[in-house]
Design a protein around this motif. Sequence first.
Motif, short mmCIF file in Angstrom:
data_model
loop_
_atom_site.label_atom_id
_atom_site.label_comp_id
_atom_site.label_asym_id
_atom_site.label_seq_id
_atom_site.Cartn_x
_atom_site.Cartn_y
_atom_site.Cartn_z
N LEU A 43 -39.51 20.29 74.49
CA LEU A 43 -38.12 20.41 74.00
C LEU A 43 -37.14 19.78 74.97
CD1 LEU A 43 -37.82 23.98 72.44
CD2 LEU A 43 -37.36 21.80 71.29
N ILE A 44 -37.35 20.02 76.27
CA ILE A 44 -36.48 19.43 77.28
C ILE A 44 -36.54 17.91 77.21
CG2 ILE A 44 -36.09 19.14 79.76
CD1 ILE A 44 -35.21 21.85 78.83
N ILE A 45 -37.75 17.36 77.08
CA ILE A 45 -37.91 15.91 76.96
C ILE A 45 -37.21 15.40 75.71
CG2 ILE A 45 -39.58 14.04 76.61
CD1 ILE A 45 -41.58 15.75 78.27
N TYR A 46 -37.38 16.11 74.59
CA TYR A 46 -36.82 15.67 73.32
C TYR A 46 -35.29 15.63 73.36
CZ TYR A 46 -35.81 15.47 68.32
OH TYR A 46 -35.33 15.10 67.09
N ILE A 47 -34.67 16.69 73.85
CA ILE A 47 -33.20 16.72 73.83
C ILE A 47 -32.60 15.74 74.84
CG2 ILE A 47 -33.07 19.09 72.99
CD1 ILE A 47 -32.37 19.96 75.85
N THR A 48 -33.29 15.50 75.96
CA THR A 48 -32.76 14.55 76.94
C THR A 48 -32.92 13.11 76.46
OG1 THR A 48 -34.86 14.69 78.15
CG2 THR A 48 -33.04 16.03 78.96
N VAL A 49 -33.83 12.89 75.52
CA VAL A 49 -34.00 11.55 74.94
C VAL A 49 -33.05 11.33 73.78
CG1 VAL A 49 -35.59 10.05 73.66
CG2 VAL A 49 -36.39 11.27 75.70
N THR A 50 -32.89 12.35 72.92
CA THR A 50 -32.14 12.18 71.67
C THR A 50 -30.64 12.47 71.80
OG1 THR A 50 -32.69 14.45 71.00
CG2 THR A 50 -34.16 12.67 70.26
N ASP A 51 -30.24 13.31 72.75
CA ASP A 51 -28.84 13.67 72.90
C ASP A 51 -28.16 12.73 73.88
OD1 ASP A 51 -26.33 14.82 73.22
OD2 ASP A 51 -27.10 16.88 73.20
N TYR A 52 -27.23 11.93 73.40
CA TYR A 52 -26.57 10.92 74.24
C TYR A 52 -25.79 11.56 75.38
CZ TYR A 52 -23.82 6.86 75.62
OH TYR A 52 -23.25 5.84 76.34
#
Length: 316
Positions: A43-52
């Motif tokens: 989840l941490i990886i996903y939000i740091t990739v997708t959230d500008y």
Amino acid sequence: MIQENHTAFSDFILLGYSGKYLPGLLFLVFLLIYVGIVIGNGLIIYITVTDYALHTPMYFFLKNLSFLEICYTSVTLPKMLVGFVTEIKSISFIGCAAQIYFLLILGGAECFLLAAMAYDRYVAICNPLRYKLIMSKQLCFCLVTGSLTVNMPVHVGQVYLIFTLPFCGSREINHLFCDIPPLLELACADIYMNNVAVFAAATFFVITPFSFIIASYVKIISTILKMSSREGRKKVFSTCSSHLIVVSLFYGSATIVYLSPRSKERLDVNKLLSLFYTILIPMFNPIIYSLRNAEVKVSLRKLFSRKMCSLKRVGC
């Protein structure tokens, strides 16, 4: 006593924890922990990739830390889970060497990455006007890749020194996974050079980054105390507190295991501590960063809101 060199057998036996009902309970507990580590850090990886809004150096390092945590636990946990279910506690000679090698690489990389995160906070707080100039994409990328590449050649030598030792008599490792301290207990040769190598590696990969982190936070705390606004001090410190907690947990347990005097009485204590820094800390990291970081909490709320809206088929 009949001595038996390591060339006479092709595998080791991982003793782990014994008990009639314990393996089933441990399998369930460790499976839940592993799932939690993969989901939480994923989840941490996903939000740091997708959230500008999270495309900053601090979250770039956090993303790589989460990726390291998943890899780190994947070196040991799957093999442990198989052992709990099948009662197959053996690990091949090469498999044991590979397990130690990747643990050393990923553990050393985490030490340097935590130091890079401290440097990022130091620049952001103590030199904010030049932050974007100093913490460029090129520097961040070099710090992350360098934290991995500097480990590889050093730990080849470390593993070579260990696995050229003669292991006499017993091939039973009193641990849940292959690690240096319990493996050296099986050696029937002088391990002075191995102890020197362990101490030298620990100094370079553990103590040196930790000293850099301490120096960075001395400067950071000095700057925070000079701030006139109480709210400003609180806000700035909140961005560092999660990192400080992770550093304290990781370095504390790892230092005790690798730098404390070895004795048979300490084996069970070191076994528990090694589980702490290889399994529990990777599970706690996403919780620590999500609970103590306002931007991560906002990003997670936005993610879950979007998912709930898509499930209910309601336009957002």
